[in-house]
Design a protein around this motif. Structure first.
Motif, short mmCIF file in Angstrom:
data_model
loop_
_atom_site.label_atom_id
_atom_site.label_comp_id
_atom_site.label_asym_id
_atom_site.label_seq_id
_atom_site.Cartn_x
_atom_site.Cartn_y
_atom_site.Cartn_z
N SER A 177 -4.57 -10.12 15.30
CA SER A 177 -5.39 -10.42 16.48
C SER A 177 -4.47 -10.61 17.67
O SER A 177 -3.32 -11.00 17.52
N CYS A 178 -4.99 -10.33 18.85
CA CYS A 178 -4.16 -10.46 20.04
C CYS A 178 -3.93 -11.92 20.36
O CYS A 178 -4.63 -12.80 19.86
N SER A 179 -2.94 -12.20 21.18
CA SER A 179 -2.61 -13.59 21.50
C SER A 179 -3.16 -14.00 22.86
O SER A 179 -2.68 -14.97 23.44
N GLY A 180 -4.12 -13.26 23.38
CA GLY A 180 -4.62 -13.51 24.73
C GLY A 180 -5.17 -14.91 24.92
O GLY A 180 -6.07 -15.33 24.22
N GLU A 181 -4.59 -15.64 25.85
CA GLU A 181 -5.05 -16.99 26.16
C GLU A 181 -5.85 -17.01 27.46
O GLU A 181 -6.55 -17.97 27.74
N GLU A 182 -5.75 -15.97 28.23
CA GLU A 182 -6.38 -15.98 29.55
C GLU A 182 -7.82 -15.48 29.52
O GLU A 182 -8.61 -15.79 30.39
N LEU A 183 -8.12 -14.67 28.50
CA LEU A 183 -9.45 -14.06 28.47
C LEU A 183 -10.27 -14.63 27.31
O LEU A 183 -9.73 -14.84 26.22
N PRO A 184 -11.58 -14.85 27.52
CA PRO A 184 -12.42 -15.33 26.41
C PRO A 184 -12.37 -14.39 25.21
O PRO A 184 -12.47 -14.82 24.07
N ILE A 225 -7.06 -6.24 16.44
CA ILE A 225 -8.26 -6.70 17.14
C ILE A 225 -7.80 -7.21 18.51
O ILE A 225 -7.18 -8.27 18.62
N ASP A 226 -8.09 -6.42 19.54
CA ASP A 226 -7.56 -6.71 20.87
C ASP A 226 -8.63 -7.19 21.83
O ASP A 226 -9.76 -6.69 21.82
N GLY A 227 -8.23 -8.11 22.72
CA GLY A 227 -9.16 -8.69 23.67
C GLY A 227 -9.41 -7.86 24.91
O GLY A 227 -10.33 -8.13 25.66
N CYS A 228 -8.57 -6.86 25.14
CA CYS A 228 -8.80 -5.99 26.29
C CYS A 228 -8.10 -4.66 26.06
O CYS A 228 -7.39 -4.48 25.07
N ASP A 229 -8.29 -3.75 27.03
CA ASP A 229 -7.78 -2.40 26.78
C ASP A 229 -6.26 -2.28 26.94
O ASP A 229 -5.70 -1.19 26.79
N LYS A 230 -5.60 -3.38 27.20
CA LYS A 230 -4.13 -3.33 27.17
C LYS A 230 -3.64 -3.19 25.72
O LYS A 230 -2.52 -2.74 25.48
N GLN A 231 -4.46 -3.61 24.79
CA GLN A 231 -4.21 -3.40 23.36
C GLN A 231 -2.81 -3.84 22.90
O GLN A 231 -2.07 -3.08 22.27
N CYS A 232 -2.47 -5.07 23.24
CA CYS A 232 -1.14 -5.57 22.87
C CYS A 232 -0.90 -5.52 21.36
O CYS A 232 0.19 -5.12 20.92
N ALA A 233 -1.89 -5.93 20.58
CA ALA A 233 -1.69 -5.99 19.12
C ALA A 233 -1.51 -4.57 18.56
O ALA A 233 -0.59 -4.33 17.77
S1 SF4 Z 1 -4.87 -7.35 24.46
FE1 SF4 Z 1 -5.50 -8.18 26.46
S2 SF4 Z 1 -6.30 -10.24 25.96
FE2 SF4 Z 1 -5.06 -9.57 24.21
S3 SF4 Z 1 -2.98 -10.39 24.58
FE3 SF4 Z 1 -3.05 -8.30 25.41
S4 SF4 Z 1 -3.58 -8.57 27.59
FE4 SF4 Z 1 -4.13 -10.49 26.55
#
Ligand code: SF4
Length: 233
Positions: free
Chosen positions: A13-20, A68-76
């Protein structure tokens, strides 16, 4: 001889802390790990993965993974592909919510009713993908209620995922990461001893001055492994 572990699917899972949606990613992943598919999944720790942990990267190379990514930056997904192998499945939460006509949670700290519904739906989607990857019929693994006495804990690949083999190399006991899996894959694919050793070097840091000692120990272990190899379930 090593007995290889049951195949599991790694969840990143992504580590996004800024986005719900980052919170949603971790909530849904935890539901799958603890409640829906506790015996078929492990979590891969993204920060450890990025920090260069050999076991995390070896796991994603050999086993199937779901990012499982929180946005389309798809860090994971991108980190997994860059450092190990392309995830088997990639879920981008805003796209998933739009497809399912579900509302995104409004805050990242506390889930409202819409956020809880979204987390449940996302967890079900992850579980469905786990079943598909493992070739399990969903009917056989539907959400079995977990009693208190058999409570489960989410497992992290750090401790349970990738097998290591301990060899005596140059007079010292050395853990070689992923060796049982490399042996099995190499034997199946008819790889030469030198190709086996090359694969070992991908996942293990081998001091240059000890390379011949490593080669000798690893190829001796491979020769012992081949006749009585045991396969993953
Ligand atoms: S995928 Fe989006 S929400 Fe998740 S860590 Fe990357 S920038 Fe943040």
């Amino acid at each position: 001889m090593p007995i290889l572990p049951k195949k599991k699917v790694g969840l990143i899972s992504c580590s996004g802390e800024e986005l719900p949606a980052g919170t949603l990613s971790r909530m849904a992943t935890l539901r799958v790990l603890e409640q829906l598919r506790p015996n078929d999944t492990v979590t891969l720790c993204l920060p450890l993965f990025l920090a260069g942990d050999d076991k995390e990267r070896a796991f994603a190379k050999f086993y199937s993974t779901i990012a499982i990514d929180g946005c389309d930056k798809q860090c994971a997904a991108r980190a997994t592909e860059k450092y190990s192998a392309k995830p088997t499945t990639s879920i981008i939460i805003p796209e998933f919510l739009a497809e399912q006509d579900l509302a995104a949670p409004k805050t990242r700290r506390q889930m409202d009713a819409a956020g809880e519904s979204a987390a449940d739906a996302l967890a079900a989607e992850i579980a469905r993908n786990v079943d598909e990857i493992l070739g399990v019929k969903p009917a056989a693994v539907v959400d079995t209620p977990i009693t208190e006495s058999e409570g489960v804990t989410a497992t992290c690949s750090c401790g349970s995922g990738i097998p290591v083999m301990r060899l005596d190399i140059a007079g010292k006991g050395v853990e070689v990461v992923a060796l049982p899996l490399i042996f099995e894959e190499s034997h199946k694919d008819g790889k030469s001893p030198e190709q086996v050793f090359d694969a070992v070097k991908v996942y293990n840091v081998i001091p240059i001055e000890l390379e011949s000692a490593y080669r000798e120990a690893i190829l001796r272990a491979y020769a012992e492994f081949v006749p009585s190899e045991k396969h993953v379930e």
